[in-house]
Design a protein around this motif. Sequence first.
Motif, short mmCIF file in Angstrom:
data_model
loop_
_atom_site.label_atom_id
_atom_site.label_comp_id
_atom_site.label_asym_id
_atom_site.label_seq_id
_atom_site.Cartn_x
_atom_site.Cartn_y
_atom_site.Cartn_z
N GLY A 18 0.83 -1.21 0.00
CA GLY A 18 0.00 0.00 0.00
C GLY A 18 0.86 1.25 0.00
N LYS A 19 2.10 1.12 0.56
CA LYS A 19 3.00 2.29 0.59
C LYS A 19 4.25 2.03 -0.23
CE LYS A 19 3.72 4.37 4.68
NZ LYS A 19 3.89 4.19 6.14
N VAL A 20 4.88 0.89 0.04
CA VAL A 20 6.14 0.55 -0.66
C VAL A 20 6.08 -0.91 -1.12
CG1 VAL A 20 7.63 2.16 0.63
CG2 VAL A 20 7.25 -0.15 1.52
N TRP A 21 7.03 -1.26 -2.01
CA TRP A 21 7.20 -2.68 -2.34
C TRP A 21 8.00 -3.34 -1.22
CZ3 TRP A 21 4.91 -4.99 -6.44
CH2 TRP A 21 4.42 -4.17 -7.47
N ARG A 22 7.68 -4.60 -0.92
CA ARG A 22 8.43 -5.35 0.10
C ARG A 22 9.05 -6.56 -0.57
NH1 ARG A 22 9.47 -2.80 4.89
NH2 ARG A 22 7.81 -1.29 5.16
N ILE A 23 10.38 -6.72 -0.41
CA ILE A 23 11.11 -7.81 -1.09
C ILE A 23 11.44 -8.89 -0.08
CG2 ILE A 23 13.09 -8.37 -2.58
CD1 ILE A 23 11.29 -6.15 -3.78
N ASN A 24 11.15 -10.15 -0.45
CA ASN A 24 11.49 -11.31 0.39
C ASN A 24 12.09 -12.40 -0.49
OD1 ASN A 24 10.47 -10.97 3.32
ND2 ASN A 24 8.82 -10.14 2.04
N GLY A 25 13.22 -12.94 -0.08
CA GLY A 25 13.83 -14.02 -0.85
C GLY A 25 15.35 -13.95 -0.82
N GLN A 26 15.97 -14.57 -1.81
CA GLN A 26 17.44 -14.66 -1.83
C GLN A 26 17.99 -14.62 -3.25
OE1 GLN A 26 19.06 -18.44 -0.55
NE2 GLN A 26 21.14 -17.83 -1.08
N LYS A 27 19.07 -13.89 -3.43
CA LYS A 27 19.83 -13.90 -4.69
C LYS A 27 21.20 -14.52 -4.43
CE LYS A 27 16.69 -11.92 -7.12
NZ LYS A 27 16.12 -12.54 -8.33
N ILE A 28 21.83 -15.01 -5.48
CA ILE A 28 23.17 -15.59 -5.33
C ILE A 28 24.03 -15.23 -6.54
CG2 ILE A 28 22.68 -17.86 -6.38
CD1 ILE A 28 24.35 -19.05 -3.96
N TRP A 29 25.34 -15.40 -6.38
CA TRP A 29 26.32 -15.05 -7.42
C TRP A 29 26.24 -13.57 -7.77
CZ3 TRP A 29 28.65 -19.02 -6.27
CH2 TRP A 29 28.11 -20.29 -6.35
N THR A 30 25.94 -12.74 -6.77
CA THR A 30 25.80 -11.31 -7.03
C THR A 30 27.20 -10.68 -7.04
OG1 THR A 30 23.81 -11.53 -5.68
CG2 THR A 30 24.44 -9.30 -6.34
N SER A 31 27.74 -10.48 -8.25
CA SER A 31 29.09 -9.94 -8.37
C SER A 31 29.15 -8.54 -7.75
CB SER A 31 29.50 -9.82 -9.84
OG SER A 31 29.40 -11.05 -10.48
N GLY A 32 30.15 -8.31 -6.92
CA GLY A 32 30.34 -6.99 -6.32
C GLY A 32 29.21 -6.57 -5.40
N GLY A 33 28.37 -7.52 -4.96
CA GLY A 33 27.23 -7.16 -4.11
C GLY A 33 27.66 -6.47 -2.83
N TRP A 34 28.84 -6.81 -2.34
CA TRP A 34 29.32 -6.26 -1.07
C TRP A 34 29.74 -4.79 -1.19
CZ3 TRP A 34 34.42 -4.72 -1.61
CH2 TRP A 34 35.07 -5.23 -2.73
N ARG A 35 30.04 -4.32 -2.41
CA ARG A 35 30.49 -2.94 -2.52
C ARG A 35 29.41 -2.04 -3.13
NH1 ARG A 35 34.31 -5.11 -6.70
NH2 ARG A 35 33.02 -5.16 -8.56
N ALA A 36 28.24 -2.65 -3.48
CA ALA A 36 27.23 -1.90 -4.24
C ALA A 36 26.32 -1.08 -3.34
CB ALA A 36 26.40 -2.88 -5.06
N GLN A 37 25.89 0.06 -3.88
CA GLN A 37 24.88 0.87 -3.20
C GLN A 37 23.48 0.56 -3.74
OE1 GLN A 37 27.96 2.65 -4.14
NE2 GLN A 37 28.41 1.96 -2.06
N ARG A 38 23.42 0.04 -4.98
CA ARG A 38 22.13 -0.27 -5.60
C ARG A 38 22.17 -1.65 -6.22
NH1 ARG A 38 17.55 3.27 -5.17
NH2 ARG A 38 18.51 5.20 -4.49
N CYS A 39 21.00 -2.28 -6.28
CA CYS A 39 20.90 -3.60 -6.92
C CYS A 39 19.83 -3.52 -8.01
CB CYS A 39 20.52 -4.64 -5.88
SG CYS A 39 20.29 -6.29 -6.58
N LEU A 40 20.20 -3.95 -9.22
CA LEU A 40 19.23 -4.09 -10.31
C LEU A 40 18.55 -5.43 -10.08
CD1 LEU A 40 18.35 -2.80 -13.06
CD2 LEU A 40 20.06 -4.24 -14.14
N LEU A 41 17.39 -5.35 -9.41
CA LEU A 41 16.77 -6.56 -8.86
C LEU A 41 15.59 -7.01 -9.70
CD1 LEU A 41 16.57 -8.29 -6.03
CD2 LEU A 41 14.56 -6.85 -5.72
#
Length: 398
Positions: free
Chosen positions: A154-177
């Motif tokens: 009703g206000k925002v999208w809520r994300i639940n789940g898991q991604k893997i093999w996310t290259s550079g995920g640890w240094r990223a500010q944004r995710c193209l999800l």
Amino acid sequence: MDSAALNALASSDPAAYRRAIRDWIATNLPPAWRSDAIDKVDPTLEELKDWEARMYRAGLWGAAWPKEYGGHGLTLREHLIVSQEVGRVPMPESVNSIGKELAGPIILAIGTEEQKKRFIPAILEMREIWCQGFSEPEAGSDLAGLRTRATHDGKVWRINGQKIWTSGGWRAQRCLLLARTGTLEDRHKGLALFALRMDAPGVTVQRIKQIDGEAEFAQVFFDNAPVEEIDALGAPNEGWKAAVRVLEIERATNRMYRAWRLENELRHLVSACRADPNLATLLSDPAYAQRLAQFRIEVEVLKRYVEGAVEDLVSGGSIGARGSLMKLHWSEAHQRFVALAMELLNQASLPPPPEVRAAQRRFRKAYMRARAETIYAGTSQIQLGIIADRILRLPRAA
Ligand SMILES: Cc1cc2nc3c(=O)[nH]c(=O)nc-3n(C[C@H](O)[C@H](O)[C@H](O)COP(=O)(O)OP(=O)(O)OC[C@H]3O[C@@H](n4cnc5c(N)ncnc54)[C@H](O)[C@@H]3O)c2cc1C
């Protein structure tokens, strides 16, 4: 020379434009960052961010992106010239290639005006590094089977789940999800693309250690992580179309410099072999000469693929399934080449001369990385399937 002067050269004197780019790289790239350097040092993340921001300010990143969003307003032809010059020099890989080569193009294609104004300059100025959240433990090749859910509260999208093999995920500010808005049975129909903030509550990043000792990948967990409406990219049920476009870009024009970098690897290997008497003898062995010549031909073919794709895109065409031909070609050829490089370098004199030690260090890494090249952006089997279906239009086995 500032970027305005460089950009002006692009139309008035393309040869001078190329020379100016070449000179800028020669003057500004620290020699020890080159992967063929005998005394190589690895730059830090902060140094790399600063380097890429400088490349952008000098006119070397964002050449073909529109001026109103911070780009240099040129065309893909100039992007190709920059890429050829970047490929000639073995400089560090971009730490924001997903932002620059996947997120940026898809935002320019389907984003709102406000999103383009917000995201594109942040990518170019290296204020926001992006990662790609597509693959999941149960959904790699079969991406339409992904389970990470996006529900609107009703206000925002809520994300639940898991991604893997996310290259550079640890240094990223944004995710193209890419996440599911419909049911699992909807397959590719009920998917949407988001620009998720990696510092949002409910996002947990765990790094994954690789065979080469680095931890470039991450798995990312989402526990009711919020995404604001303004960060939804495109229509809620059109995520699949957008994802396919992202993958086509990834297979065809991502790292456009690749063919020229492969040529640089070949030159480096040959010059290192010439510095060692044992290896110099092997270079004139007809069996090795034949395999090296074969790779030289494959690099030339790849260059023509890239140059042809750029011309088509500049004339308003699209990449489509051709990206699969390019991806299959370079990844398989490179895997064969780095195996050949290791076979040669392992026969060096003992102790090896410094030039050979530098090449051994570079190609050992390249050899291990190349194992992944026939997997990411779609495995070779998946590319063959696309080529069979969409290019050759072969009938399916009954
Ligand atoms: C270095 C690297 C970086 C990556 N970075 C990212 C990233 O940043 N973000 C992201 O989202 N993902 C990333 N990936 C994940 C990548 O996209 C997947 O690994 C890839 O799509 C394959 O999926 P999978 O690993 O689940 O293998 P699977 O899909 O389980 O495949 C296993 C095997 O079965 C074969 N196979 C599967 N389906 C078929 C079929 N229909 N026909 C014939 N053969 C088939 C495959 O070819 C493969 O050999 C990365 C992967 C690597 C290696």
